[in-house]
Scaffold this motif. Structure first.
Motif, PDB file in Angstrom:
ATOM      1  N   ALA A 118       0.825  -1.214   0.000  1.00 46.22           N
ATOM      2  CA  ALA A 118       0.000   0.000   0.000  1.00 46.22           C
ATOM      3  C   ALA A 118       0.857   1.261   0.000  1.00 46.22           C
ATOM      4  N   HIS A 119       2.006   1.214   0.670  1.00 47.05           N
ATOM      5  CA  HIS A 119       2.853   2.404   0.736  1.00 47.05           C
ATOM      6  C   HIS A 119       3.905   2.420  -0.374  1.00 47.05           C
ATOM      7  N   LEU A 120       4.930   1.565  -0.232  1.00 49.98           N
ATOM      8  CA  LEU A 120       6.082   1.736  -1.125  1.00 49.98           C
ATOM      9  C   LEU A 120       5.787   1.333  -2.569  1.00 49.98           C
ATOM     10  N   THR A 123       2.445   3.577  -4.192  1.00 50.76           N
ATOM     11  CA  THR A 123       2.640   5.025  -4.378  1.00 50.76           C
ATOM     12  C   THR A 123       4.078   5.328  -4.817  1.00 50.76           C
ATOM     13  N   HIS A 124       5.075   5.090  -3.947  1.00 44.90           N
ATOM     14  CA  HIS A 124       6.461   5.461  -4.280  1.00 44.90           C
ATOM     15  C   HIS A 124       6.908   4.869  -5.621  1.00 44.90           C
ATOM     16  N   THR A 125       6.697   3.574  -5.814  1.00 49.76           N
ATOM     17  CA  THR A 125       7.249   2.893  -6.990  1.00 49.76           C
ATOM     18  C   THR A 125       6.479   3.257  -8.253  1.00 49.76           C
ATOM     19  N   GLN A 313      -3.166  10.020  -1.977  1.00 52.18           N
ATOM     20  CA  GLN A 313      -3.058   8.596  -1.618  1.00 52.18           C
ATOM     21  C   GLN A 313      -1.774   8.339  -0.836  1.00 52.18           C
ATOM     22  N   HIS A 314      -0.674   8.955  -1.272  1.00 49.54           N
ATOM     23  CA  HIS A 314       0.572   8.740  -0.540  1.00 49.54           C
ATOM     24  C   HIS A 314       0.496   9.315   0.871  1.00 49.54           C
ATOM     25  N   THR A 315      -0.058  10.518   1.014  1.00 51.07           N
ATOM     26  CA  THR A 315      -0.175  11.097   2.360  1.00 51.07           C
ATOM     27  C   THR A 315      -1.017  10.187   3.255  1.00 51.07           C
ATOM     28  N   VAL A 317      -1.339   6.937   3.271  1.00 52.72           N
ATOM     29  CA  VAL A 317      -0.637   5.747   3.766  1.00 52.72           C
ATOM     30  C   VAL A 317       0.679   6.100   4.446  1.00 52.72           C
ATOM     31  N   ASN A 318       1.205   7.291   4.172  1.00 57.02           N
ATOM     32  CA  ASN A 318       2.489   7.686   4.763  1.00 57.02           C
ATOM     33  C   ASN A 318       2.308   8.345   6.131  1.00 57.02           C
ATOM     34  N   ASN A 319       1.460   9.368   6.203  1.00 51.55           N
ATOM     35  CA  ASN A 319       1.375  10.158   7.429  1.00 51.55           C
ATOM     36  C   ASN A 319       0.682   9.421   8.563  1.00 51.55           C
ATOM     37  N   GLN A 484       7.769  12.727  -0.790  1.00 49.43           N
ATOM     38  CA  GLN A 484       9.030  13.357  -0.397  1.00 49.43           C
ATOM     39  C   GLN A 484       9.529  12.782   0.918  1.00 49.43           C
ATOM     40  N   ILE A 485       8.859  11.728   1.390  1.00 51.18           N
ATOM     41  CA  ILE A 485       9.259  11.135   2.660  1.00 51.18           C
ATOM     42  C   ILE A 485       8.748   9.712   2.724  1.00 51.18           C
TER      43      ILE A 485
END
Ligand SMILES: [Fe+2]
Length: 485
Positions: A118-120, A123-125, A313-315, A317-319, A484-485
């Motif tokens: 769900a995170h890396l 979104t990131h990849t 979406q990234h925020t 799962v990230n924050n 960015q994080i």
């Protein structure tokens, strides 16, 4: 989407449950009423343990968990911790320790799915594919800095490289710059799959990936998580929707101001080189995961999905990683005892399943107490540092004009920025007003359902996808402009 017969077959093949006849009746009634929901971890996690990709001393399972809508909430009804081995199905009717341990196992499986999925991955990849293609074309001089689609999307793509270096960097093991996916680094120490099992999970995710299906609206609809099917507060859906609408309108405004018609999109060689390169990368093995459609509608769709994915979406799962995984029992990065085979779980068995705070771990010539616990907390604290590059700006039009400075003053694209600022901030229908209302409603509903509760849990009061910094958010930033994080 399964039938009542499929539920009966699933339960019949399991290694028992407290009262299988009663459980089946409950599940089938919920299924018939359209209120049954499933978290099935097997498609993504299921082939890891059978392939022997679990590290010695850590444990891993792919559960199957059933939930039903009840009294305005989604409540767990049954958990098969070992779904691959068709294990025992735990329910709240089992002893309290057994039910708690089953829930701890789902929490840990959810942490595995979150970490590399769900995170890396999601979104990131995925976002990085679009950023790499844009950077390569910009570097080659093919994609000009003032291209309107690059001006629109660059703020949401550029910083993904900074953080992804910390994930993927191929620097030698043990050296300061080595990414967490490399030998001996974070994943090899603190995840039960280590990096090799994690690569298997990522491979499973990529095999079935579809950028179109991952879109916010399509994904919610496919999982039947829309308000009609899931009539309970669901912060990602409820707070993500005002963002989705504002972003879709903003993207549409920029595209309309930039292209007269579909032929103009099809004739834009740099744009087609960019999204064509992304399509080629995603579909390199012949599996269609991303389809570039060179029309105004196709461009709007791709850009909206990408913008929302990189920012909202990234925020989401990230924050949430600090308030969620910072309390280790919510989702241990690794369990430390085998999954329970059945009910009758002792206190000792329960405690042995989570990292022992008194245990010492040798590392780098020193010995540390609570090493896995400290590192899980360190990871999620580091991942939620405050950032100042946020998607809604500070509320002023000037702050958003600065983000999209490549649009000429007085242009149609600049007018779209102004409309975006208004959609986020102005009036009772704005995203910020709607999201604040959602949060108040969640708190009010909790207080109504729990009149004697002294406090409102963080999971209810959390500022989920806030446009602005809220004082009580502490470490968490509002919705970020990009990864960015
Ligand atoms: Fe992240």
């Amino acid at each position: 989407r399964g039938s009542n017969d499929a539920l009966a077959a699933w339960l019949g093949a399991a290694a028992g449950s407290h009262d299988s006849a009663a459980l089946l009746a409950t599940l089938q009634a919920a299924n018939s009423a359209g209120t049954l929901f499933v978290c099935d971890y097997a498609p993504v996690l299921g082939n890891v343990a059978p392939a022997g990709l679990v590290r010695s001393g850590q444990y891993f399972a792919a559960p199957f968990a059933l939930f039903a809508v009840s009294g305005g909430a989604l409540l767990p009804l049954a958990i098969q911790v070992d779904s691959v081995g068709r294990g025992y199905v735990f329910t709240p009717q089992d002893d309290a320790n057994a039910w708690l341990l089953a829930k701890l196992w789902v929490g840990s499986a959810d942490a595995q799915w979150w970490f590399s999925g769900a995170h890396l991955f999601n979104t990131h990849t995925v976002v990085m594919q679009f950023a790499i293609a844009a950077a390569a074309l910009a570097e080659a001089g093919t994609l000009a800095a003032d291209h309107p689609v690059l001006v629109l999307l660059k703020p949401h793509l550029a910083k993904v490289f900074d953080i992804n270096t910390a994930v993927y960097n191929l620097q030698a093991s043990g050296s300061a710059g080595a990414g967490i996916y490399q030998a001996g680094q974070f994943c090899d120490q603190f995840l039960p799959t280590g990096r090799i099992g994690l690569y298997q999970i990522v491979s499973n995710l990529f095999a079935d990936y579809s950028f179109d299906a991952a879109a916010f609206d399509s994904s919610l609809a496919a999982r039947q998580l829309d308000t009609g099917n899931l009539p309970v507060p669901f912060p990602y859906r409820d707070d993500g929707t005002p963002w989705w609408n504002a972003i879709a309108n903003f993207v549409s405004g920029v595209i309309e101001a930039s292209y007269a018609d579909d032929a103009a999109v099809a004739a834009d060689a740099p744009l087609n080189a960019w999204f064509g390169a992304v399509q080629a990368a995603f579909n390199h093995d012949g599996v269609p995961r991303y389809t570039w459609t060179p029309t105004k509608a196709g461009l709007k769709r791709s850009a909206t999905v990408l913008f929302h994915m990189a920012a909202v979406q990234h925020t989401a799962v990230n924050n949430s990683m600090f308030p969620h995984w910072g309390y280790l029992p919510n989702g241990a990065f690794a369990m430390t005892a085998p999954p329970p085979a059945g009910p009758g779980v002792t206190d000792a068995q329960l405690l042995a399943s989570l990292p022992d705070p008194q245990a010492q771990t040798a590392y780098g010539g020193n010995s540390y107490y609570a090493w896995p616990i400290q590192n899980q907390i360190d990871f999620v604290v580091a991942g939620t540092s405050a950032v100042d590059d946020v998607a809604a700006g500070d509320g002023s039009l000037a702050s958003l004009d600065a983000v999209y400075a490549g649009f000429a003053a007085g242009s149609g694209q600049a007018a779209a920025v102004a409309a975006f600022q208004a959609a986020l901030w102005d009036g009772a229908d704005s995203a910020s007003a709607r999201i604040a209302q959602n949060q108040s409603a969640r708190i009010a509903a909790f207080r109504q359902a729990n009149p004697s509760a002294a406090t409102v849990p963080n999971s209810v009061s959390y500022y989920y996808l806030s446009p602005a910094v809220a004082p009580a958010m502490n470490l968490n930033a509002p919705v970020m402009n990009g990864i960015q994080i």
